[in-house]
Design a protein around this motif. Structure first.
Motif, PDB file in Angstrom:
ATOM      1  N   HIS A 330     -17.250  54.527  55.534  1.00 22.90           N
ATOM      2  CA  HIS A 330     -16.253  54.764  54.484  1.00 22.90           C
ATOM      3  C   HIS A 330     -14.850  54.897  55.082  1.00 22.90           C
ATOM      4  N   TRP A 331     -14.743  55.596  56.189  1.00 26.72           N
ATOM      5  CA  TRP A 331     -13.461  55.661  56.916  1.00 26.72           C
ATOM      6  C   TRP A 331     -13.011  54.236  57.256  1.00 26.72           C
ATOM      7  N   THR A 332     -13.944  53.420  57.705  1.00 32.93           N
ATOM      8  CA  THR A 332     -13.648  52.043  58.088  1.00 32.93           C
ATOM      9  C   THR A 332     -13.158  51.226  56.901  1.00 32.93           C
ATOM     10  N   SER A 333     -13.859  51.317  55.780  1.00 33.94           N
ATOM     11  CA  SER A 333     -13.494  50.523  54.607  1.00 33.94           C
ATOM     12  C   SER A 333     -12.118  50.902  54.081  1.00 33.94           C
ATOM     13  N   LEU A 334     -11.834  52.195  54.036  1.00 32.79           N
ATOM     14  CA  LEU A 334     -10.576  52.661  53.447  1.00 32.79           C
ATOM     15  C   LEU A 334      -9.390  52.484  54.391  1.00 32.79           C
ATOM     16  N   ASN A 335      -9.648  52.325  55.674  1.00 33.51           N
ATOM     17  CA  ASN A 335      -8.573  52.105  56.643  1.00 33.51           C
ATOM     18  C   ASN A 335      -8.337  50.642  56.945  1.00 33.51           C
ATOM     19  N   PHE A 336      -9.120  49.756  56.351  1.00 39.08           N
ATOM     20  CA  PHE A 336      -9.104  48.347  56.731  1.00 39.08           C
ATOM     21  C   PHE A 336      -7.702  47.743  56.685  1.00 39.08           C
ATOM     22  N   ASN A 337      -6.951  48.025  55.655  1.00 40.05           N
ATOM     23  CA  ASN A 337      -5.668  47.344  55.487  1.00 40.05           C
ATOM     24  C   ASN A 337      -4.467  48.254  55.716  1.00 40.05           C
ATOM     25  N   LEU A 338      -4.669  49.387  56.356  1.00 38.11           N
ATOM     26  CA  LEU A 338      -3.546  50.276  56.616  1.00 38.11           C
ATOM     27  C   LEU A 338      -2.866  49.904  57.933  1.00 38.11           C
ATOM     28  N   HIS A 339      -1.590  50.224  58.043  1.00 38.58           N
ATOM     29  CA  HIS A 339      -0.867  49.968  59.295  1.00 38.58           C
ATOM     30  C   HIS A 339      -1.111  51.081  60.306  1.00 38.58           C
ATOM     31  N   GLU A 340      -1.483  52.266  59.816  1.00 42.42           N
ATOM     32  CA  GLU A 340      -1.850  53.386  60.677  1.00 42.42           C
ATOM     33  C   GLU A 340      -3.110  54.027  60.109  1.00 42.42           C
ATOM     34  N   PHE A 341      -3.950  54.540  60.985  1.00 46.13           N
ATOM     35  CA  PHE A 341      -5.197  55.151  60.532  1.00 46.13           C
ATOM     36  C   PHE A 341      -4.925  56.408  59.718  1.00 46.13           C
ATOM     37  N   ASP A 342      -5.644  56.545  58.618  1.00 50.78           N
ATOM     38  CA  ASP A 342      -5.595  57.755  57.800  1.00 50.78           C
ATOM     39  C   ASP A 342      -6.862  58.552  58.096  1.00 50.78           C
ATOM     40  N   GLU A 343      -6.726  59.573  58.932  1.00 49.25           N
ATOM     41  CA  GLU A 343      -7.887  60.319  59.391  1.00 49.25           C
ATOM     42  C   GLU A 343      -8.458  61.243  58.321  1.00 49.25           C
ATOM     43  N   ARG A 344      -7.788  61.367  57.185  1.00 48.64           N
ATOM     44  CA  ARG A 344      -8.371  62.155  56.096  1.00 48.64           C
ATOM     45  C   ARG A 344      -9.716  61.585  55.672  1.00 48.64           C
ATOM     46  N   TYR A 345      -9.884  60.285  55.844  1.00 45.32           N
ATOM     47  CA  TYR A 345     -11.099  59.640  55.370  1.00 45.32           C
ATOM     48  C   TYR A 345     -12.298  59.872  56.290  1.00 45.32           C
ATOM     49  N   ARG A 346     -12.115  60.670  57.333  1.00 41.16           N
ATOM     50  CA  ARG A 346     -13.295  61.162  58.053  1.00 41.16           C
ATOM     51  C   ARG A 346     -14.082  62.130  57.167  1.00 41.16           C
ATOM     52  N   ASP A 347     -13.380  62.736  56.224  1.00 40.54           N
ATOM     53  CA  ASP A 347     -13.999  63.643  55.266  1.00 40.54           C
ATOM     54  C   ASP A 347     -14.604  62.803  54.146  1.00 40.54           C
ATOM     55  N   VAL A 348     -15.917  62.823  54.045  1.00 33.96           N
ATOM     56  CA  VAL A 348     -16.592  61.963  53.077  1.00 33.96           C
ATOM     57  C   VAL A 348     -16.176  62.298  51.646  1.00 33.96           C
ATOM     58  N   ALA A 349     -15.928  63.566  51.374  1.00 34.49           N
ATOM     59  CA  ALA A 349     -15.511  63.942  50.016  1.00 34.49           C
ATOM     60  C   ALA A 349     -14.206  63.255  49.637  1.00 34.49           C
ATOM     61  N   LEU A 350     -13.272  63.167  50.579  1.00 35.69           N
ATOM     62  CA  LEU A 350     -12.002  62.493  50.304  1.00 35.69           C
ATOM     63  C   LEU A 350     -12.190  60.985  50.177  1.00 35.69           C
ATOM     64  N   SER A 351     -13.116  60.436  50.941  1.00 39.11           N
ATOM     65  CA  SER A 351     -13.404  59.004  50.809  1.00 39.11           C
ATOM     66  C   SER A 351     -13.913  58.692  49.409  1.00 39.11           C
ATOM     67  N   PHE A 352     -14.832  59.502  48.932  1.00 39.36           N
ATOM     68  CA  PHE A 352     -15.393  59.245  47.609  1.00 39.36           C
ATOM     69  C   PHE A 352     -14.383  59.503  46.507  1.00 39.36           C
TER      70      PHE A 352
END
Length: 432
Positions: A330-352
């Motif tokens: 999920h971190w991977t999918s949500l960071n795919f098109n960003l210019h910088e990594f958004d580490e919030r998406y390590r948190d699965v609740a935030l990904s969902f």
């Protein structure tokens, strides 16, 4: 969304340990998600209710008329607005720091059955077609621990090793539903018709293979293995143990190149791969290559957005601590098109939360950056990956640092997930 149940203490684990932390990551988890998450859908635009979905395993999306897919020898070809992509399958093995482990003798392990009663557990054993010895063992109350929310069954190594393949498959499929049983929930997995394909050129001896092969079981098109630490003390040498860990941790990927020929529509190719951003600066490179040669290739790596480009074919470093959240699918999918990594998406609740509020289901022709969700009839999201072009996706199959970022055929990704549990493939796209 409801969180997974916490894993209770157990006396035996199927685990690999990273050298930097010594933290048990139950069984090699290269090819399946690090845990299954409940997505209780409240937005009809995101995922439909279970009643509106057929109870079937996911199938690949229909191929648009203008897309041509096929094979030319060992090369998989997909052609469309994205150009002509040619890919070959390769096998990647995990780095040394991801396969350290401790050797101990385990004479039993624990299986957990949340929500089961004695009667429903007995029904499972009847369906498993146990041998008389296994039936007597599993019905012996001295091996049971009945708790308010689950039943724990302590199972001897001798019983586990002796299970017939069909029995093992059925029992492990039942165990895999629950994150408490991480050995079955996140097994080592490899898409192959036979164990010879998985273990080819591995350096494993006949003795090592004789220990491992009886414990393999199949789900769909994949072979699985769940009992790594249980049998590790039976492997004779440190070298063989390391080779076994490395082989079980093998991951498949596609090496993809864009073929440039005089008939290639460079404008269409650039437009497709620039869908998610301003017109990319790779256009001069493509035109220069075509001027220099009437038949040139360029690695797809150069066409990907910055974050995906930096991740492809690499491995994450081991965690700094046991509590560090990892970079999963999920971190991977949500960071795919960003210019910088958004580490919030390590948190699965935030990904969902992002899936629910920032994305909507789409049924039109797939576009670069669309996210595929693998959803059960109970709205459990077991995996996500990103559409690239044709039938190629960008994915990380698990949160363990031994799981690389790779490109795969969508059909190969789907083959990694249990066919026993009906899944629906849901495609979502960021809202404009």
């Amino acid at each position: 969304m409801s969180a997974p149940l916490p894993s209770p203490p157990r006396r035996s684990v199927g685990a690999l340990l990273t050298r930097r932390t010594g933290f048990a990551i139950l069984v090699i988890s290269l090819t399946v998600p690090w845990l299954t998450l409940a997505w209780l859908v409240r937005n009809e635009r995101t995922v439909s209710s279970p009643a509106s979905r057929p109870a079937v395993a996911p199938t690949a999306p229909a191929v648009p008329p203008e897309q041509q897919d096929g094979r030319e020898g060992n090369v998989h070809v997909t052609s469309g607005r994205w150009g002509r992509l040619e890919s070959t399958r390769v096998v990647i093995e995990p780095p040394d720091e991801a396969i350290a482990f401790e050797v101990a003798v385990y004479d039993y392990t624990s299986w957990f059955f949340p929500g089961y009663t004695e009667a429903t557990l007995d029904e499972l054993f009847v369906r498993a077609d146990l041998s008389p010895t296994e039936t007597a063992y599993f019905r012996d109350a001295s091996h049971w621990v009945i708790e308010p929310t689950l039943i724990r069954l302590d199972v001897s190594k001798a019983i586990i090793v002796g299970l017939r393949p069909a029995t093992r498959r059925l029992l492990y499929a039942a165990l895999a539903v629950f994150p408490e049983n991480l050995a079955q929930h996140s097994p080592a997995s490899f898409r192959a018709d036979s164990s010879e394909a998985w273990f080819a050129a591995s350096g494993l001896t006949a003795h090592t293979l004789s220990v491992v092969r009886p414990l393999l079981y199949r789900r769909g098109d994949s072979l699985l293995f769940s009992d790594f630490l249980l049998i590790l003390s039976d492997i004779k040498t440190p070298e063989q143990r390391e080779l076994l860990a490395r082989t079980l941790g093998r991951s498949q990927s596609q090496m993809v190149k864009l073929r440039l020929r005089p008939e290639t529509d460079i404008d269409a190719v650039v437009a497709y791969w620039s869908t998610l951003q301003h017109r990319r600066n790779f256009e001069p490179m493509l035109r220069s290559l075509l001027r220099q040669s009437p038949d040139a290739t360029v690695d797809i790596l150069h066409l990907l957005p910055p974050t995906a480009r930096s991740l492809l074919y690499t491995y994450a470093p081991p965690p700094e601590s046991e509590n560090e959240l990892q970079r999963d699918c999920h971190w991977t999918s949500l960071n795919f098109n960003l210019h910088e990594f958004d580490e919030r998406y390590r948190d699965v609740a935030l990904s969902f939360q992002a899936y629910r509020t920032e994305y909507a289901t789409v049924t039109t022709e797939p576009a670069l950056g669309d996210i595929y969700l693998f959803v059960t009839v109970d709205n459990m999201v077991v995996h996500s990956c990103v559409h690239l072009a044709g039938d190629l996706v960008f994915t990380k199959n698990g949160s363990w640092e031994g799981s690389p970022w790779v490109i795969m055929l969508l059909s190969d990704v789907m083959a990694l997930y249990p066919a026993d549990n009906p899944l629906t493939l849901r495609r979502i796209r960021r809202r404009i």
